[in-house]
Motif scaffolding. Structure first.
Motif, mmCIF file in Angstrom:
data_model
loop_
_atom_site.group_PDB
_atom_site.id
_atom_site.type_symbol
_atom_site.label_atom_id
_atom_site.label_comp_id
_atom_site.label_asym_id
_atom_site.label_seq_id
_atom_site.Cartn_x
_atom_site.Cartn_y
_atom_site.Cartn_z
ATOM 1 N N SER A 178 0.825 -1.204 0.000
ATOM 2 C CA SER A 178 0.000 0.000 0.000
ATOM 3 C C SER A 178 0.860 1.255 0.000
ATOM 4 C CB SER A 178 -0.936 0.012 1.219
ATOM 5 O OG SER A 178 -1.918 -0.998 1.104
ATOM 6 N N GLN A 179 1.973 1.226 0.755
ATOM 7 C CA GLN A 179 2.846 2.400 0.788
ATOM 8 C C GLN A 179 3.400 2.701 -0.596
ATOM 9 O OE1 GLN A 179 5.493 3.171 4.074
ATOM 10 N NE2 GLN A 179 7.199 3.611 2.706
ATOM 11 N N GLU A 180 3.839 1.687 -1.309
ATOM 12 C CA GLU A 180 4.395 1.918 -2.645
ATOM 13 C C GLU A 180 3.317 2.404 -3.604
ATOM 14 O OE1 GLU A 180 6.791 2.854 -5.361
ATOM 15 O OE2 GLU A 180 7.524 2.138 -3.426
ATOM 16 N N ALA A 181 2.098 1.868 -3.472
ATOM 17 C CA ALA A 181 0.994 2.319 -4.326
ATOM 18 C C ALA A 181 0.679 3.778 -4.061
ATOM 19 C CB ALA A 181 -0.246 1.455 -4.086
ATOM 20 N N ILE A 182 0.672 4.165 -2.787
ATOM 21 C CA ILE A 182 0.385 5.553 -2.427
ATOM 22 C C ILE A 182 1.491 6.477 -2.932
ATOM 23 C CG2 ILE A 182 0.174 7.143 -0.474
ATOM 24 C CD1 ILE A 182 -1.225 4.841 1.043
ATOM 25 N N LEU A 183 2.743 6.081 -2.721
ATOM 26 C CA LEU A 183 3.865 6.906 -3.178
ATOM 27 C C LEU A 183 3.826 7.104 -4.691
ATOM 28 C CD1 LEU A 183 6.792 5.502 -1.003
ATOM 29 C CD2 LEU A 183 5.879 7.822 -0.933
ATOM 30 N N SER A 184 3.511 6.047 -5.424
ATOM 31 C CA SER A 184 3.461 6.136 -6.881
ATOM 32 C C SER A 184 2.401 7.132 -7.340
ATOM 33 C CB SER A 184 3.172 4.749 -7.475
ATOM 34 O OG SER A 184 3.057 4.823 -8.880
ATOM 35 N N VAL A 185 1.215 7.073 -6.722
ATOM 36 C CA VAL A 185 0.140 7.993 -7.097
ATOM 37 C C VAL A 185 0.494 9.425 -6.712
ATOM 38 C CG1 VAL A 185 -2.256 8.638 -6.628
ATOM 39 C CG2 VAL A 185 -1.664 6.247 -7.067
ATOM 40 N N LEU A 186 1.113 9.610 -5.551
ATOM 41 C CA LEU A 186 1.497 10.961 -5.140
ATOM 42 C C LEU A 186 2.497 11.567 -6.119
ATOM 43 C CD1 LEU A 186 1.794 10.622 -1.249
ATOM 44 C CD2 LEU A 186 -0.110 11.528 -2.592
ATOM 45 N N ARG A 187 3.427 10.770 -6.599
ATOM 46 C CA ARG A 187 4.387 11.277 -7.594
ATOM 47 C C ARG A 187 3.665 11.663 -8.885
ATOM 48 N NH1 ARG A 187 7.465 6.611 -5.630
ATOM 49 N NH2 ARG A 187 9.120 7.329 -4.244
ATOM 50 N N GLU A 188 2.695 10.861 -9.290
ATOM 51 C CA GLU A 188 1.935 11.161 -10.504
ATOM 52 C C GLU A 188 1.144 12.461 -10.342
ATOM 53 O OE1 GLU A 188 -0.550 7.813 -11.138
ATOM 54 O OE2 GLU A 188 1.081 6.466 -11.738
ATOM 55 N N LEU A 189 0.512 12.628 -9.197
ATOM 56 C CA LEU A 189 -0.266 13.834 -8.945
ATOM 57 C C LEU A 189 0.624 15.068 -8.975
ATOM 58 C CD1 LEU A 189 -2.531 12.532 -6.041
ATOM 59 C CD2 LEU A 189 -3.302 13.121 -8.346
ATOM 60 N N SER A 190 1.786 14.954 -8.344
ATOM 61 C CA SER A 190 2.717 16.076 -8.324
ATOM 62 C C SER A 190 3.170 16.427 -9.730
ATOM 63 C CB SER A 190 3.928 15.727 -7.446
ATOM 64 O OG SER A 190 4.936 16.699 -7.553
ATOM 65 N N ALA A 191 3.499 15.413 -10.522
ATOM 66 C CA ALA A 191 3.946 15.652 -11.895
ATOM 67 C C ALA A 191 2.867 16.344 -12.718
ATOM 68 C CB ALA A 191 4.346 14.337 -12.546
ATOM 69 N N ALA A 192 1.588 16.117 -12.367
ATOM 70 C CA ALA A 192 0.473 16.732 -13.085
ATOM 71 C C ALA A 192 0.117 18.114 -12.541
ATOM 72 C CB ALA A 192 -0.750 15.819 -13.023
ATOM 73 N N GLY A 193 0.841 18.566 -11.485
ATOM 74 C CA GLY A 193 0.638 19.920 -10.981
ATOM 75 C C GLY A 193 -0.047 20.043 -9.646
ATOM 76 N N THR A 194 -0.425 18.931 -9.028
ATOM 77 C CA THR A 194 -1.032 18.997 -7.699
ATOM 78 C C THR A 194 0.056 19.222 -6.651
ATOM 79 O OG1 THR A 194 -2.793 17.470 -8.348
ATOM 80 C CG2 THR A 194 -2.436 17.770 -5.992
#
Length: 256
Positions: A178-194
């Motif tokens: 779950s931690q890796e899944a969360i980290l991956s999504v957070l990186r994606e969100l940041s890359a998209a401008g969040t």
């Protein structure tokens, strides 16, 4: 961190103090975050990390200084701000599915008691899918593991399409998958401008995820890139002299 124009800032705190009933819990906070920036809040229990996050939501008053969130007051910006709390108020025994929990993130857009639209259902499915839980949309929330529930709560937050996402200790009690899944999504969100603001006790997470770290304990002790802020000297001072060990080049807090 004073070069960001207010109009361009996702978050700007200048000489801010926050607290309850006129009594400061945290003072001297200075932050300038641009879209897509990732800020980790580091500090011992009771340092003021959760209080700072709640002040960004407009739930705890700013007692002094200047504060803008997405160019507005914290309360005005709340509709465009996502939040994953440290402990959610949702009763695990309440008869609600994972998909229904995530749909709650759409309510501000569709309005309470109004029917959901195809776009809302699509956003919910996409949010669950990003967290690896598309197959659990109809699973009772209470029977999910702790890590899965945390992923559902993150999916709920991102289903609202926030420009700023606040996470209070999102990795507490979370399994490695779950931690890796969360980290991956957070990186994606940041890359998209969040813009991301998260509190954590995990210095490895802070090093790996954040581009900026703010060290807190009653006041702001340091803010800047992880390599400049997560030093043994700064952490010793902020944590009140608790022991610090350096293991394989990594700083580890040893709580008494």
């Amino acid at each position: 961190m004073g070069d960001v124009a207010v109009a361009d800032a996702a978050l700007r705190y200048a000489e801010v103090s926050v607290g309850y009933h006129g009594t400061p819990v945290l003072t001297d906070v200075n932050l300038d975050l641009v879209p897509g920036q990732r800020l980790a809040l580091i500090g011992p229990n009771g340092a003021g990390k959760s209080t700072l996050i709640k002040s960004i939501l407009g739930l705890v008053p700013v007692l002094a200084g200047t504060s803008t969130v997405l160019g507005r007051t914290p309360a005005q910006a709340r509709a465009r701000t996502g939040y994953v709390p440290q402990t959610d108020s949702l009763d695990a025994d309440f008869p609600v599915t994972a998909g229904q929990v995530v749909m709650m993130g759409r309510y501000r857009r569709i309005g309470w008691w109004r029917p959901t639209r195809n776009d809302d259902r699509r956003r919910v499915h996409e949010a669950l899918d990003r967290l690896g839980l598309a197959d659990h949309a109809k699973t009772h929330f209470g029977v999910l593991s702790g890590g899965q529930r945390q992923r559902v709560l993150l999916a709920r937050a991102i289903a609202a399409e926030p420009r700023l996402l606040l996470l209070d200790e999102p990795f507490n009690g979370v399994d490695a998958v779950s931690q890796e899944a969360i980290l991956s999504v957070l990186r994606e969100l940041s890359a998209a401008g969040t813009t991301l603001v998260l509190s954590t006790h995990d210095l490895t997470v802070a090093h790996e995820l954040a581009d900026t770290v703010c060290v807190l304990n009653g006041r702001q002790w340091a803010v800047g890139p992880p390599d400049e802020t997560l030093t043994a000297d700064t952490l010793r001072r902020a944590y009140g002299g608790h022991a610090i060990e350096l293991r394989d080049g990594r700083t580890v807090l040893v709580e008494p």
